[in-house]
Write a protein that holds these residues in place. Structure first.
Motif, short mmCIF file in Angstrom:
data_model
loop_
_atom_site.label_atom_id
_atom_site.label_comp_id
_atom_site.label_asym_id
_atom_site.label_seq_id
_atom_site.Cartn_x
_atom_site.Cartn_y
_atom_site.Cartn_z
N THR A 123 0.92 -1.16 -0.06
CA THR A 123 -0.07 0.00 -0.05
C THR A 123 0.77 1.19 0.23
O THR A 123 2.03 1.13 0.10
CB THR A 123 -0.92 -0.01 1.32
N ARG A 174 -0.34 3.76 5.44
CA ARG A 174 -0.88 2.71 6.58
C ARG A 174 -2.37 2.94 6.37
O ARG A 174 -3.13 1.92 6.64
CB ARG A 174 -0.48 3.07 7.78
N GLY A 175 -3.02 4.23 6.02
CA GLY A 175 -4.41 4.40 6.05
C GLY A 175 -5.16 4.25 4.83
O GLY A 175 -6.24 4.53 4.53
N ASP A 176 -4.35 3.39 3.77
CA ASP A 176 -5.17 3.04 2.64
C ASP A 176 -6.40 2.39 2.53
O ASP A 176 -6.59 1.44 3.49
CB ASP A 176 -4.23 2.19 1.53
N ASP A 177 -7.54 2.75 1.84
CA ASP A 177 -8.82 1.97 2.04
C ASP A 177 -8.58 0.72 1.05
O ASP A 177 -8.44 0.94 -0.13
CB ASP A 177 -9.99 3.00 1.50
N LEU A 178 -8.64 -0.43 1.75
CA LEU A 178 -8.72 -1.64 1.13
C LEU A 178 -9.77 -2.35 0.78
O LEU A 178 -9.95 -3.73 0.33
CB LEU A 178 -7.47 -2.59 1.72
N ALA A 179 -11.07 -1.60 0.73
CA ALA A 179 -12.16 -2.42 0.65
C ALA A 179 -12.43 -2.85 -0.76
O ALA A 179 -13.06 -3.81 -0.72
CB ALA A 179 -13.33 -1.32 1.10
N ARG A 236 -10.04 -3.73 -2.72
CA ARG A 236 -8.62 -4.42 -2.95
C ARG A 236 -8.50 -5.63 -2.19
O ARG A 236 -7.42 -5.94 -1.57
CB ARG A 236 -7.71 -3.33 -2.76
N ASP A 237 -9.40 -6.63 -2.35
CA ASP A 237 -9.28 -7.85 -1.93
C ASP A 237 -9.67 -9.00 -2.67
O ASP A 237 -10.77 -9.40 -2.74
CB ASP A 237 -10.06 -7.91 -0.33
N TRP A 260 3.52 -1.01 4.18
CA TRP A 260 3.60 0.34 3.23
C TRP A 260 5.12 0.63 3.46
O TRP A 260 5.54 1.52 2.70
CB TRP A 260 2.79 1.33 3.59
#
Length: 452
Positions: A394, A397-402, A404-405, A416
């Motif tokens: 990423t 640390r705060g990337d939105d991975l919703a 990206r799974d 990261w």
């Protein structure tokens, strides 16, 4: 002991230990901790970066509460060093809760006596702790020595005795600095104000402390990735490659070798390149992990999965590690292009019968969305039990991975920054058979001061 679910529990279950006024201990996962075998490996697992403080407190409690009868001297020494690291590396309030719980459990082993006295009389913030938590620490002190013995020692010290035979036998033989111990016992039983502010931060943090700047750029995510970014941008290779080898050597210094066969499925699709201010950030971090694994694993096979990816990287075996191997690994740095095909990469990786498959990607699967999840679901039906983990590179640390799974059923962990490798490697290796001994060896190195 199956360390993979245990380590996952240590990193996710954050319920505190609660000791009621009546002395009852609320410990909601006590059975899990008590059922963990190999007390040495169990205790060392608490030192893995990323383990939550309250889980480390539980490990400290169980390690101290258990008898050490039957253990050899080496194991006892390791447990003593581990408990001291935990006592000085945890927030003081957590440790005091553990020590009071030991009193409630009537744990009277000699190693408990030594541990309690080390915390009360040798803690770097002993003066502030005594002022803030005097009654609690006095209770711990009296539990360690026995109430009558503790108060007799305190009375002798108040009367000016600093070295009688009784004081040496009953107290001073357990301490590394008798003069300081006498000073703190005097303070412990002297009139004082209870309720002062206790130190909140431990004097010796258990996790590596990174120096992260508030603004994240492609070049402030660790030295390895920063050097790779400069290489991708066309910087002077003659200067950058030796520097890169040096940074990889420093990052892996003191780490044990994993005696196993690891396959890495490396996403080299177009999304890994990024764009604008994020260009090359994710790709460089993924390649940094590849270079670190190359130095740590006895055998590493890399399968690149971009639509226009180069041929799969060669297997790297024992004897090819070092600066030349690093230079060779990046001689043809992957140039991200095309769509992501992680499922084909996984199947190619499994052909080599590895001990572990590590899929490294940014999480975007755009060739056949859901294909990796379907491939993973089919493996048990095909009789394939090789563990597979997903490491997501990423930007922050705060990337939105919703969104990206690509395979929700796989164990997954984002990273990261280069500092994340300290926790990422143990988490990754915990999923394969050789990983248990690797984690023990790595944590012993940390415990002995080989790495910070």
């Amino acid at each position: 002991m199956d360390i993979s679910p245990l380590l996952q529990h240590f990193r996710t279950h954050d319920t505190p230990l609660v000791l009621s006024r009546g002395g009852d201990l609320a410990w909601d996962d006590a059975e899990l901790h008590r059922s963990a075998g190999d007390i040495e490996g169990y205790a060392l697992l608490a030192l893995v970066p990323g383990v939550l403080p309250w889980q480390r407190a539980r490990v400290l409690l169980r390690t101290l509460a258990d008898s050490q009868d039957g253990l050899d001297d080496r194991t006892r020494a390791i447990l003593a060093k581990t408990t001291k690291a935990l006592m000085f590396g945890l927030p003081p309030a957590h440790v005091i809760t553990v020590l009071l719980a030991l009193r409630r459990l009537r744990a009277n082993h000699k190693h408990v006596t030594r541990a309690v006295l080390a915390f009360v009389l040798e803690h770097p913030d002993a003066g502030e702790l005594i002022e803030a938590r005097r009654p609690a620490l006095a209770d711990c002190f009296e539990h360690a020595l026995g109430k009558a013995t503790a108060r007799a020692c305190a009375r002798l010290i108040a009367e000016g005795d600093t070295g009688s035979g009784y004081l040496r036998r009953s107290l001073l033989r357990f301490t590394s600095d008798p003069a300081t111990a006498i000073e703190w016992v005097r303070a412990l039983y002297a009139p004082g104000t209870h309720g002062a502010v206790a130190p909140q931060e431990p004097p010796a943090p258990l996790d590596p402390v990174g120096e992260h700047t508030p603004i994240v750029t492609p070049t402030n995510r660790g030295d390895i990735a920063a050097t790779l970014v400069h290489l991708y941008r066309g910087g002077p290779a003659a200067e950058l490659r030796p520097a890169l080898a040096g940074y990889v050597a420093e990052a892996t210094r003191g780490l044990p070798r994993l005696p196993g066969n690891v396959a890495m499925v490396l996403d080299t699709s177009g999304s890994m390149r990024g764009y604008g201010e994020r260009e090359w950030a994710v790709m460089s971090q993924a390649v940094a992990l590849r270079l670190v694994l190359d130095q740590v694993c006895d055998r590493l096979t890399v399968i690149e999965t971009g639509n226009d990816a180069a041929a799969p990287g060669p297997a790297v075996g024992a004897g090819t590690h070092g600066p030349d191997a690093v230079a060779g690994a990046v001689a043809g740095e992957p140039r991200p292009a095309g769509a992501t095909d992680l499922a084909s990469g996984l199947l190619d990786a499994l052909e080599g019968r590895p001990d572990l498959v590590v899929v490294v990607t940014d999480g975007y699967e755009n060739l056949l969305p859901g294909d990796l999840a379907r491939a993973v679901a089919s493996l048990p039906r095909a009789g394939i039990t090789t563990p597979v983990v997903l490491c997501q590179a990423t930007f922050t640390r705060g990337d939105d991975l919703a969104l990206r799974d690509p395979a929700p059923a796989l164990p997954h962990q984002p990273f990261w920054h280069q500092d994340d490798f300290a926790g990422l490697l143990p988490w990754t290796f915990a999923h394969c058979a050789p990983g248990h001994d690797w984690i023990k060896a790595a944590m012993l190195t940390r415990l002995e001061g080989g790495r910070t």
